[in-house]
Motif scaffolding. Structure first.
Motif, short mmCIF file in Angstrom:
data_model
loop_
_atom_site.label_atom_id
_atom_site.label_comp_id
_atom_site.label_asym_id
_atom_site.label_seq_id
_atom_site.Cartn_x
_atom_site.Cartn_y
_atom_site.Cartn_z
N ILE A 29 0.84 -1.21 0.00
CA ILE A 29 0.00 0.00 0.00
C ILE A 29 0.87 1.25 0.00
N GLU A 30 0.21 2.37 -0.28
CA GLU A 30 0.76 3.69 -0.03
C GLU A 30 -0.38 4.53 0.50
N ASP A 31 -0.07 5.49 1.36
CA ASP A 31 -1.12 6.38 1.85
C ASP A 31 -0.58 7.79 1.96
N TYR A 32 -1.50 8.75 1.82
CA TYR A 32 -1.12 10.15 1.84
C TYR A 32 -2.37 10.99 2.04
N THR A 33 -2.17 12.27 2.32
CA THR A 33 -3.27 13.22 2.43
C THR A 33 -3.27 14.07 1.18
N GLU A 34 -4.46 14.20 0.58
CA GLU A 34 -4.61 15.01 -0.63
C GLU A 34 -5.78 15.95 -0.40
N GLY A 35 -5.47 17.23 -0.22
CA GLY A 35 -6.51 18.20 0.09
C GLY A 35 -7.12 17.88 1.44
N ASP A 36 -8.44 17.70 1.45
CA ASP A 36 -9.13 17.41 2.71
C ASP A 36 -9.52 15.93 2.79
N ARG A 37 -8.70 15.05 2.16
CA ARG A 37 -9.00 13.62 2.16
C ARG A 37 -7.75 12.81 2.48
N VAL A 74 -8.89 4.05 -1.91
CA VAL A 74 -9.91 4.37 -0.91
C VAL A 74 -9.58 5.75 -0.36
N SER A 75 -10.59 6.64 -0.36
CA SER A 75 -10.36 7.96 0.22
C SER A 75 -11.40 8.23 1.30
N VAL A 76 -10.95 8.88 2.35
CA VAL A 76 -11.78 9.17 3.51
C VAL A 76 -11.70 10.66 3.78
N GLY A 77 -12.89 11.30 3.92
CA GLY A 77 -12.91 12.73 4.21
C GLY A 77 -12.32 13.02 5.58
N LEU A 78 -11.63 14.13 5.66
CA LEU A 78 -11.06 14.57 6.93
C LEU A 78 -11.88 15.75 7.43
N GLY A 79 -12.60 15.53 8.50
CA GLY A 79 -13.42 16.60 9.09
C GLY A 79 -12.57 17.41 10.05
N ALA A 80 -13.22 17.99 11.00
CA ALA A 80 -12.51 18.78 12.01
C ALA A 80 -11.64 17.86 12.85
N GLU A 81 -10.51 18.38 13.23
CA GLU A 81 -9.61 17.63 14.10
C GLU A 81 -10.31 17.36 15.43
N LYS A 82 -10.01 16.27 16.03
CA LYS A 82 -10.57 15.97 17.35
C LYS A 82 -10.05 16.98 18.35
#
Length: 134
Positions: free
Chosen positions: A33-41, A114-122
């Motif tokens: 796998i590879e993973d990263y943050t792209e924009g707000d995802r 697979v992309s997951v939205g990033l909401g407000a930080e906890k």
């Protein structure tokens, strides 16, 4: 002064061939796998060549993203086989603020994305005052 060169020799020269000869049923295939943050995802990509989309399962639970897949062996006589068969699984912890209700998955050309939205930080940790009796 003469320098003596000493050639290192592996004591079991056929060992690598021996390991490669172990049937693939005994060796666990890897899910890379590879993973990263792209924009707000948050994005996780996994290599799954030769696996049908219906043989892939993506699950998110309690902040963990899990991908499970299985490549089944064709029931034919083979002269030579280097393809690995069997089930693979990989889990990653989602970053803080991941929205488990905002998930998208796409499988194209053997690559699962697979992309997951990033909401407000906890909220940050709160320090609680401890009362003590006098």
């Amino acid at each position: 002064m003469a320098t003596l060169a000493r050639k290192q020799r592996f004591p079991f020269p056929d060992m690598q061939d021996w390991f490669e000869a172990i049937p693939s049923k005994f060796s666990m295939p890897a899910l890379r796998i590879e993973d990263y943050t792209e924009g707000d995802r948050y994005v996780m990509r996994a290599e799954l060549p030769g696996i049908a989309a219906e043989d892939i399962d993506v699950v998110i639970s309690d902040g963990v993203l899990t991908v499970e897949a299985e490549r089944t062996e064709r029931d034919i006589d083979k002269n030579h086989n280097e393809i690995r068969y069997g089930a693979v699984s990989r889990s990653v912890t989602l970053p803080p603020g991941a929205d488990e209700d905002d998930v998208q998955a796409d499988y194209t050309d053997g690559m699962l994305t697979v992309s997951v939205g990033l909401g407000a930080e906890k909220a940050e940790a709160k320090h609680i005052e401890i009362r003590h009796g006098d």
